[in-house]
Enzyme design. Structure first.
Site, PDB file in Angstrom:
ATOM      1  CG  ASP A 329      12.267   1.836   2.429  1.00 35.20           C
ATOM      2  OD1 ASP A 329      13.618   1.773   2.358  1.00 35.20           O
ATOM      3  OD2 ASP A 329      11.826   3.117   2.118  1.00 35.20           O
ATOM      4  NE  ARG A 331      13.080   3.464  -0.139  1.00 38.10           N
ATOM      5  CZ  ARG A 331      11.791   4.051  -0.759  1.00 38.10           C
ATOM      6  NH1 ARG A 331      11.872   4.631  -2.087  1.00 38.10           N
ATOM      7  NH2 ARG A 331      11.724   4.728   0.406  1.00 38.10           N
TER       8      ARG A 331
END
Length: 418
Positions: A329, A331
Protein backbone atom coordinates in the site's frame (compact mmCIF):
# COMPACT_ATOMS: atom_id res chain seq x y z
CA UNK A 1 22.50 38.25 -27.69
CA UNK A 2 23.74 36.41 -24.62
CA UNK A 3 22.92 32.84 -23.71
CA UNK A 4 20.20 33.67 -21.16
CA UNK A 5 17.92 35.42 -23.68
CA UNK A 6 18.47 33.18 -26.69
CA UNK A 7 15.13 31.66 -27.77
CA UNK A 8 16.66 28.18 -27.99
CA UNK A 9 18.26 28.37 -24.53
CA UNK A 10 16.66 26.14 -21.87
CA UNK A 11 17.09 27.00 -18.21
CA UNK A 12 17.39 23.64 -16.44
CA UNK A 13 16.99 25.02 -12.93
CA UNK A 14 17.33 28.15 -10.86
CA UNK A 15 19.38 29.05 -7.83
CA UNK A 16 18.77 31.42 -4.94
CA UNK A 17 20.05 34.92 -5.41
CA UNK A 18 23.01 35.60 -3.07
CA UNK A 19 21.69 37.75 -0.25
CA UNK A 20 18.44 38.33 -2.13
CA UNK A 21 15.01 38.45 -0.52
CA UNK A 22 11.98 36.87 -2.24
CA UNK A 23 9.30 39.31 -3.33
CA UNK A 24 6.56 37.03 -1.98
CA UNK A 25 7.87 35.04 1.00
CA UNK A 26 5.75 32.17 2.32
CA UNK A 27 5.38 32.04 6.10
CA UNK A 28 3.70 28.69 6.62
CA UNK A 29 1.42 28.63 9.67
CA UNK A 30 0.82 32.39 9.72
CA UNK A 31 -2.44 33.57 11.29
CA UNK A 32 -3.71 35.46 8.23
CA UNK A 33 -3.57 34.96 4.48
CA UNK A 34 -1.69 38.24 3.94
CA UNK A 35 0.94 37.31 6.53
CA UNK A 36 1.32 33.86 5.02
CA UNK A 37 1.68 35.11 1.46
CA UNK A 38 0.52 33.63 -1.87
CA UNK A 39 1.70 30.34 -3.36
CA UNK A 40 3.13 31.05 -6.83
CA UNK A 41 4.25 28.21 -9.09
CA UNK A 42 6.22 27.86 -12.33
CA UNK A 43 3.49 29.31 -14.53
CA UNK A 44 4.60 32.68 -13.18
CA UNK A 45 7.45 35.03 -13.93
CA UNK A 46 10.68 33.57 -12.51
CA UNK A 47 11.17 36.58 -10.26
CA UNK A 48 7.74 36.05 -8.63
CA UNK A 49 7.96 32.33 -8.00
CA UNK A 50 8.13 31.03 -4.46
CA UNK A 51 7.16 27.35 -4.97
CA UNK A 52 8.62 24.35 -6.77
CA UNK A 53 6.40 22.71 -9.38
CA UNK A 54 3.33 23.87 -11.28
CA UNK A 55 -0.25 24.69 -10.42
CA UNK A 56 -2.78 22.07 -11.50
CA UNK A 57 -0.86 18.98 -10.45
CA UNK A 58 -0.76 16.32 -13.16
CA UNK A 59 -2.95 18.51 -15.40
CA UNK A 60 -0.03 20.89 -15.84
CA UNK A 61 1.18 18.59 -18.64
CA UNK A 62 -2.04 19.18 -20.58
CA UNK A 63 -1.46 22.89 -20.17
CA UNK A 64 1.98 22.40 -21.68
CA UNK A 65 0.42 20.57 -24.64
CA UNK A 66 -2.05 23.42 -25.11
CA UNK A 67 0.83 25.90 -25.19
CA UNK A 68 2.90 23.71 -27.53
CA UNK A 69 0.02 23.38 -29.99
CA UNK A 70 -0.64 27.10 -29.99
CA UNK A 71 -4.06 26.76 -28.33
CA UNK A 72 -3.00 28.65 -25.21
CA UNK A 73 -0.97 31.80 -24.73
CA UNK A 74 1.79 30.84 -22.25
CA UNK A 75 1.66 34.22 -20.50
CA UNK A 76 -2.12 34.40 -20.20
CA UNK A 77 -3.41 35.05 -16.68
CA UNK A 78 -6.74 33.53 -15.56
CA UNK A 79 -9.72 35.85 -15.11
CA UNK A 80 -10.94 35.02 -11.58
CA UNK A 81 -14.01 37.27 -11.63
CA UNK A 82 -16.94 35.66 -9.74
CA UNK A 83 -14.94 32.55 -8.88
CA UNK A 84 -14.95 33.24 -5.12
CA UNK A 85 -16.18 30.44 -2.78
CA UNK A 86 -19.91 29.72 -2.78
CA UNK A 87 -19.81 29.54 1.02
CA UNK A 88 -17.34 30.70 3.66
CA UNK A 89 -14.96 28.09 5.08
CA UNK A 90 -12.75 29.04 8.02
CA UNK A 91 -10.40 30.27 9.16
CA UNK A 92 -10.03 27.73 11.95
CA UNK A 93 -7.39 27.44 14.66
CA UNK A 94 -5.84 24.38 13.02
CA UNK A 95 -4.76 26.50 10.03
CA UNK A 96 -2.00 28.10 12.09
CA UNK A 97 -1.23 25.29 14.55
CA UNK A 98 2.29 23.99 13.94
CA UNK A 99 2.40 20.69 12.05
CA UNK A 100 -1.38 20.36 11.74
CA UNK A 101 -1.67 21.03 7.98
CA UNK A 102 1.31 20.15 5.78
CA UNK A 103 -0.07 18.91 2.43
CA UNK A 104 -2.57 21.59 1.37
CA UNK A 105 -2.77 25.37 1.44
CA UNK A 106 -5.42 26.26 4.05
CA UNK A 107 -5.79 29.73 2.52
CA UNK A 108 -5.96 28.41 -1.05
CA UNK A 109 -9.61 29.36 -1.62
CA UNK A 110 -9.04 32.95 -0.45
CA UNK A 111 -5.99 33.78 -2.58
CA UNK A 112 -7.84 35.53 -5.42
CA UNK A 113 -9.65 37.90 -3.08
CA UNK A 114 -6.76 38.47 -0.67
CA UNK A 115 -4.25 39.38 -3.39
CA UNK A 116 -6.45 41.35 -5.81
CA UNK A 117 -3.93 44.17 -6.06
CA UNK A 118 -1.03 41.88 -6.93
CA UNK A 119 -3.14 39.98 -9.48
CA UNK A 120 -4.19 43.27 -11.10
CA UNK A 121 -0.48 44.12 -11.41
CA UNK A 122 0.09 40.91 -13.39
CA UNK A 123 1.31 38.53 -10.69
CA UNK A 124 0.08 35.01 -11.52
CA UNK A 125 -1.56 34.05 -8.22
CA UNK A 126 -3.93 31.10 -8.52
CA UNK A 127 -6.35 29.49 -6.05
CA UNK A 128 -5.48 25.96 -4.97
CA UNK A 129 -8.94 25.36 -3.48
CA UNK A 130 -12.35 25.99 -5.04
CA UNK A 131 -15.69 25.88 -3.21
CA UNK A 132 -19.02 25.45 -5.03
CA UNK A 133 -22.50 23.97 -4.54
CA UNK A 134 -24.17 21.08 -6.34
CA UNK A 135 -26.52 18.12 -6.06
CA UNK A 136 -25.58 14.45 -6.10
CA UNK A 137 -27.96 12.38 -8.23
CA UNK A 138 -27.41 8.71 -7.37
CA UNK A 139 -29.93 5.97 -8.06
CA UNK A 140 -29.03 4.29 -4.77
CA UNK A 141 -30.49 7.27 -2.89
CA UNK A 142 -33.82 6.71 -4.64
CA UNK A 143 -33.69 3.13 -3.39
CA UNK A 144 -32.86 4.37 0.13
CA UNK A 145 -35.95 6.61 0.07
CA UNK A 146 -38.14 3.81 -1.25
CA UNK A 147 -36.85 1.51 1.53
CA UNK A 148 -37.51 4.15 4.19
CA UNK A 149 -33.85 4.54 5.22
CA UNK A 150 -33.87 8.16 3.99
CA UNK A 151 -36.68 10.69 3.92
CA UNK A 152 -37.04 13.52 1.41
CA UNK A 153 -37.02 16.80 3.32
CA UNK A 154 -36.80 19.16 0.33
CA UNK A 155 -33.64 20.75 1.73
CA UNK A 156 -30.89 18.14 2.01
CA UNK A 157 -32.62 15.20 0.33
CA UNK A 158 -35.05 15.98 -2.48
CA UNK A 159 -38.01 13.95 -3.74
CA UNK A 160 -36.10 12.62 -6.75
CA UNK A 161 -33.33 11.36 -4.45
CA UNK A 162 -30.81 14.10 -5.27
CA UNK A 163 -28.79 15.39 -2.33
CA UNK A 164 -27.66 19.00 -1.84
CA UNK A 165 -23.95 19.32 -1.07
CA UNK A 166 -21.12 21.80 -0.95
CA UNK A 167 -18.20 20.58 -3.08
CA UNK A 168 -14.61 21.57 -2.38
CA UNK A 169 -11.74 20.76 -4.76
CA UNK A 170 -8.25 20.85 -3.23
CA UNK A 171 -4.94 20.73 -5.08
CA UNK A 172 -1.97 19.37 -3.10
CA UNK A 173 0.49 21.92 -1.73
CA UNK A 174 3.31 20.36 0.27
CA UNK A 175 5.26 22.24 2.92
CA UNK A 176 8.42 20.16 2.73
CA UNK A 177 9.93 20.81 6.20
CA UNK A 178 6.73 19.65 7.92
CA UNK A 179 6.16 16.77 5.46
CA UNK A 180 9.61 15.44 6.36
CA UNK A 181 8.90 15.83 10.05
CA UNK A 182 5.61 13.93 9.79
CA UNK A 183 7.35 11.03 8.04
CA UNK A 184 10.28 11.08 10.44
CA UNK A 185 13.03 11.79 7.92
CA UNK A 186 15.45 14.61 7.18
CA UNK A 187 14.21 17.26 4.76
CA UNK A 188 17.35 16.91 2.65
CA UNK A 189 16.66 13.18 2.27
CA UNK A 190 13.03 13.85 1.33
CA UNK A 191 14.05 16.41 -1.29
CA UNK A 192 16.74 14.17 -2.77
CA UNK A 193 14.42 11.15 -2.92
CA UNK A 194 11.61 13.15 -4.56
CA UNK A 195 14.14 14.44 -7.10
CA UNK A 196 15.58 11.01 -7.85
CA UNK A 197 12.30 9.05 -7.92
CA UNK A 198 10.80 11.53 -10.40
CA UNK A 199 13.86 11.07 -12.66
CA UNK A 200 15.06 14.61 -12.00
CA UNK A 201 11.77 16.20 -13.03
CA UNK A 202 12.09 18.90 -10.36
CA UNK A 203 15.77 19.87 -10.00
CA UNK A 204 14.87 22.77 -7.71
CA UNK A 205 14.09 20.28 -5.01
CA UNK A 206 17.86 20.07 -4.59
CA UNK A 207 19.01 23.44 -5.95
CA UNK A 208 16.53 25.71 -4.15
CA UNK A 209 16.62 24.96 -0.42
CA UNK A 210 15.15 28.42 0.07
CA UNK A 211 11.86 27.24 -1.47
CA UNK A 212 9.94 25.22 1.12
CA UNK A 213 6.71 24.66 -0.84
CA UNK A 214 6.25 22.00 -3.52
CA UNK A 215 3.29 21.58 -5.91
CA UNK A 216 3.46 17.83 -6.61
CA UNK A 217 2.10 16.41 -9.91
CA UNK A 218 -0.43 14.15 -8.20
CA UNK A 219 -4.19 13.99 -7.86
CA UNK A 220 -5.92 16.13 -5.27
CA UNK A 221 -8.88 15.78 -2.93
CA UNK A 222 -12.57 16.58 -3.19
CA UNK A 223 -14.65 17.18 -0.07
CA UNK A 224 -18.44 16.85 -0.11
CA UNK A 225 -20.23 18.52 2.80
CA UNK A 226 -23.82 17.77 3.80
CA UNK A 227 -25.86 20.12 6.01
CA UNK A 228 -25.53 23.61 7.48
CA UNK A 229 -21.87 24.63 7.16
CA UNK A 230 -22.36 27.29 9.79
CA UNK A 231 -22.08 24.42 12.27
CA UNK A 232 -18.51 23.55 11.25
CA UNK A 233 -16.99 25.67 14.00
CA UNK A 234 -19.35 24.38 16.69
CA UNK A 235 -17.76 21.61 18.77
CA UNK A 236 -21.24 20.31 19.64
CA UNK A 237 -21.99 19.42 16.02
CA UNK A 238 -22.31 15.69 15.42
CA UNK A 239 -20.02 14.72 12.52
CA UNK A 240 -20.50 11.74 10.22
CA UNK A 241 -17.48 11.17 7.96
CA UNK A 242 -16.34 8.82 5.22
CA UNK A 243 -12.73 9.09 3.96
CA UNK A 244 -12.66 7.35 0.58
CA UNK A 245 -9.71 6.60 -1.69
CA UNK A 246 -10.45 6.60 -5.41
CA UNK A 247 -11.42 3.37 -7.15
CA UNK A 248 -12.58 4.29 -10.64
CA UNK A 249 -13.61 0.78 -11.65
CA UNK A 250 -16.00 0.44 -8.71
CA UNK A 251 -16.91 4.05 -7.88
CA UNK A 252 -17.88 4.93 -11.47
CA UNK A 253 -18.39 1.67 -13.33
CA UNK A 254 -19.64 -0.60 -10.55
CA UNK A 255 -17.03 -3.36 -10.77
CA UNK A 256 -17.93 -6.11 -8.29
CA UNK A 257 -14.42 -7.23 -7.33
CA UNK A 258 -14.17 -4.74 -4.46
CA UNK A 259 -16.34 -2.93 -1.92
CA UNK A 260 -15.43 0.62 -2.92
CA UNK A 261 -18.67 1.91 -4.48
CA UNK A 262 -20.89 0.13 -1.94
CA UNK A 263 -18.92 1.72 0.92
CA UNK A 264 -18.91 5.14 -0.77
CA UNK A 265 -22.68 5.00 -1.31
CA UNK A 266 -23.17 3.77 2.26
CA UNK A 267 -21.09 6.72 3.47
CA UNK A 268 -23.12 9.21 1.42
CA UNK A 269 -26.37 7.80 2.82
CA UNK A 270 -25.04 8.00 6.38
CA UNK A 271 -23.80 11.56 5.82
CA UNK A 272 -27.17 12.68 4.42
CA UNK A 273 -28.99 11.10 7.35
CA UNK A 274 -26.60 12.69 9.82
CA UNK A 275 -27.19 16.11 8.27
CA UNK A 276 -30.95 15.62 8.44
CA UNK A 277 -30.60 14.88 12.15
CA UNK A 278 -28.94 18.26 12.72
CA UNK A 279 -25.31 17.29 12.27
CA UNK A 280 -22.88 17.52 9.38
CA UNK A 281 -21.82 14.91 6.84
CA UNK A 282 -18.31 14.85 5.36
CA UNK A 283 -17.04 12.78 2.43
CA UNK A 284 -13.31 13.17 1.76
CA UNK A 285 -12.50 11.71 -1.67
CA UNK A 286 -8.78 11.27 -2.35
CA UNK A 287 -7.29 10.58 -5.80
CA UNK A 288 -5.21 7.54 -4.84
CA UNK A 289 -6.19 4.96 -7.43
CA UNK A 290 -5.17 1.39 -6.65
CA UNK A 291 -3.79 2.22 -3.18
CA UNK A 292 -1.82 5.00 -4.88
CA UNK A 293 -0.05 2.38 -7.03
CA UNK A 294 -2.10 3.19 -10.12
CA UNK A 295 -4.80 1.45 -12.12
CA UNK A 296 -2.40 -0.53 -14.34
CA UNK A 297 -0.78 -2.06 -11.27
CA UNK A 298 -4.20 -2.76 -9.78
CA UNK A 299 -5.38 -4.66 -12.85
CA UNK A 300 -2.13 -6.65 -12.98
CA UNK A 301 -2.77 -7.64 -9.36
CA UNK A 302 -6.32 -8.68 -10.25
CA UNK A 303 -4.91 -11.05 -12.88
CA UNK A 304 -2.29 -12.44 -10.51
CA UNK A 305 -4.89 -13.06 -7.80
CA UNK A 306 -7.27 -14.92 -10.07
CA UNK A 307 -4.60 -16.97 -11.90
CA UNK A 308 -2.57 -18.08 -8.90
CA UNK A 309 -2.66 -21.70 -7.79
CA UNK A 310 -5.74 -22.22 -5.69
CA UNK A 311 -7.49 -19.18 -7.12
CA UNK A 312 -8.31 -15.91 -5.41
CA UNK A 313 -7.91 -16.44 -1.66
CA UNK A 314 -7.85 -14.04 1.28
CA UNK A 315 -4.58 -15.45 2.63
CA UNK A 316 -2.68 -14.19 -0.46
CA UNK A 317 -4.64 -10.97 -1.05
CA UNK A 318 -1.94 -8.51 0.09
CA UNK A 319 0.95 -10.74 -0.94
CA UNK A 320 -0.09 -10.56 -4.60
CA UNK A 321 -0.02 -6.76 -4.50
CA UNK A 322 3.45 -6.77 -2.96
CA UNK A 323 4.71 -9.25 -5.55
CA UNK A 324 3.69 -6.92 -8.37
CA UNK A 325 4.30 -3.50 -6.83
CA UNK A 326 6.96 -4.20 -4.22
CA UNK A 327 4.76 -2.72 -1.50
CA UNK A 328 1.29 -3.57 -0.21
CA UNK A 329 0.00 0.00 0.00
CA UNK A 330 1.37 3.45 -0.90
CA UNK A 331 -1.48 5.73 0.14
CA UNK A 332 0.38 7.16 3.13
CA UNK A 333 -2.63 7.99 5.27
CA UNK A 334 -0.38 10.17 7.45
CA UNK A 335 -1.30 13.09 5.17
CA UNK A 336 -5.03 12.33 5.06
CA UNK A 337 -6.03 14.12 8.31
CA UNK A 338 -5.02 17.49 6.81
CA UNK A 339 -8.43 17.76 5.12
CA UNK A 340 -10.14 17.14 8.48
CA UNK A 341 -7.97 19.78 10.16
CA UNK A 342 -8.78 22.23 7.35
CA UNK A 343 -12.48 21.86 8.18
CA UNK A 344 -11.74 22.75 11.79
CA UNK A 345 -12.82 19.34 13.09
CA UNK A 346 -11.32 17.78 16.21
CA UNK A 347 -13.84 14.96 16.57
CA UNK A 348 -15.64 12.53 14.25
CA UNK A 349 -18.71 11.02 15.89
CA UNK A 350 -19.42 8.37 13.26
CA UNK A 351 -16.46 7.28 11.13
CA UNK A 352 -17.81 5.27 8.19
CA UNK A 353 -14.70 3.18 7.57
CA UNK A 354 -13.20 -0.14 8.58
CA UNK A 355 -9.63 0.89 7.69
CA UNK A 356 -7.14 0.63 10.54
CA UNK A 357 -4.71 2.86 8.61
CA UNK A 358 -7.19 5.71 8.28
CA UNK A 359 -8.32 5.38 11.89
CA UNK A 360 -4.75 5.30 13.22
CA UNK A 361 -3.77 8.32 11.09
CA UNK A 362 -6.68 10.40 12.40
CA UNK A 363 -6.14 9.46 16.03
CA UNK A 364 -2.38 9.98 15.64
CA UNK A 365 -3.06 13.52 14.43
CA UNK A 366 -5.26 14.33 17.41
CA UNK A 367 -8.71 13.72 15.89
CA UNK A 368 -11.06 11.85 18.24
CA UNK A 369 -13.08 9.05 16.63
CA UNK A 370 -16.12 8.15 18.72
CA UNK A 371 -17.75 5.36 16.68
CA UNK A 372 -16.59 3.27 13.72
CA UNK A 373 -19.23 2.14 11.23
CA UNK A 374 -18.65 -1.08 9.28
CA UNK A 375 -20.01 -1.87 5.84
CA UNK A 376 -23.14 -4.04 6.26
CA UNK A 377 -22.61 -7.60 4.98
CA UNK A 378 -25.56 -7.34 2.61
CA UNK A 379 -23.75 -4.54 0.71
CA UNK A 380 -20.61 -6.60 0.02
CA UNK A 381 -20.57 -7.73 -3.67
CA UNK A 382 -20.27 -11.48 -4.22
CA UNK A 383 -16.79 -11.22 -5.76
CA UNK A 384 -15.50 -8.95 -2.99
CA UNK A 385 -15.77 -11.29 0.00
CA UNK A 386 -12.12 -12.33 -0.49
CA UNK A 387 -11.05 -8.70 -0.12
CA UNK A 388 -13.21 -8.21 2.97
CA UNK A 389 -11.91 -11.34 4.68
CA UNK A 390 -8.30 -10.39 3.95
CA UNK A 391 -8.76 -6.87 5.29
CA UNK A 392 -10.41 -8.07 8.49
CA UNK A 393 -7.58 -10.55 9.02
CA UNK A 394 -5.03 -7.76 8.49
CA UNK A 395 -6.56 -5.62 11.22
CA UNK A 396 -9.49 -3.75 9.65
CA UNK A 397 -12.29 -2.90 12.05
CA UNK A 398 -15.17 -5.34 12.31
CA UNK A 399 -17.96 -5.59 14.90
CA UNK A 400 -17.64 -9.39 14.64
CA UNK A 401 -14.74 -11.49 15.98
CA UNK A 402 -11.63 -11.56 13.73
CA UNK A 403 -11.53 -14.23 11.01
CA UNK A 404 -9.76 -17.55 11.63
CA UNK A 405 -5.99 -17.72 11.32
CA UNK A 406 -6.06 -19.66 8.05
CA UNK A 407 -7.24 -16.55 6.15
CA UNK A 408 -4.63 -14.26 7.70
CA UNK A 409 -2.08 -12.47 5.53
CA UNK A 410 0.65 -15.02 4.77
CA UNK A 411 3.30 -12.31 4.63
CA UNK A 412 2.78 -11.65 8.33
CA UNK A 413 3.24 -7.95 7.66
CA UNK A 414 0.99 -5.19 8.95
CA UNK A 415 -0.17 -2.40 6.66
CA UNK A 416 0.43 0.15 9.40
CA UNK A 417 3.98 0.89 8.33
CA UNK A 418 3.05 1.82 4.76
Amino acid sequence: MNRSNRPDHIRITSHPEPGGKPRFPIRWGAATVRERGPVIGTVSRPSDRNAIGSHGGSYALYRALAVSSGALDPIRRPDLTNTHPAVDIGPFAQWSEAGRIVSLDPWGHLAADAFKTEIAEGVDIRPTIAVTKARLDLHEMQSAIAAGRLKADGDIVHKNGSIAVTKIAIDPVWYLPAIAQRFGCAETLLRRTLFEQTAGMFPELVTRPDMDVFLPPIGGTTIYLFGDLGKLGDSRTRITCRVHDECNGSDVFGSDICTCRPYLIHGIEECARGAQEGGLGVIVYNRKEGRALGEVTKFLVYNARKRQEGGDVASAYFERTECVAGVQDARFQQLMPDAIHWLGLRRIDRFVSMSDMKYDALVGQGVEVVERVALPDELVPADAHVEMAAKKAAGYFSPEPPPPAEVADTTGRSLDKY
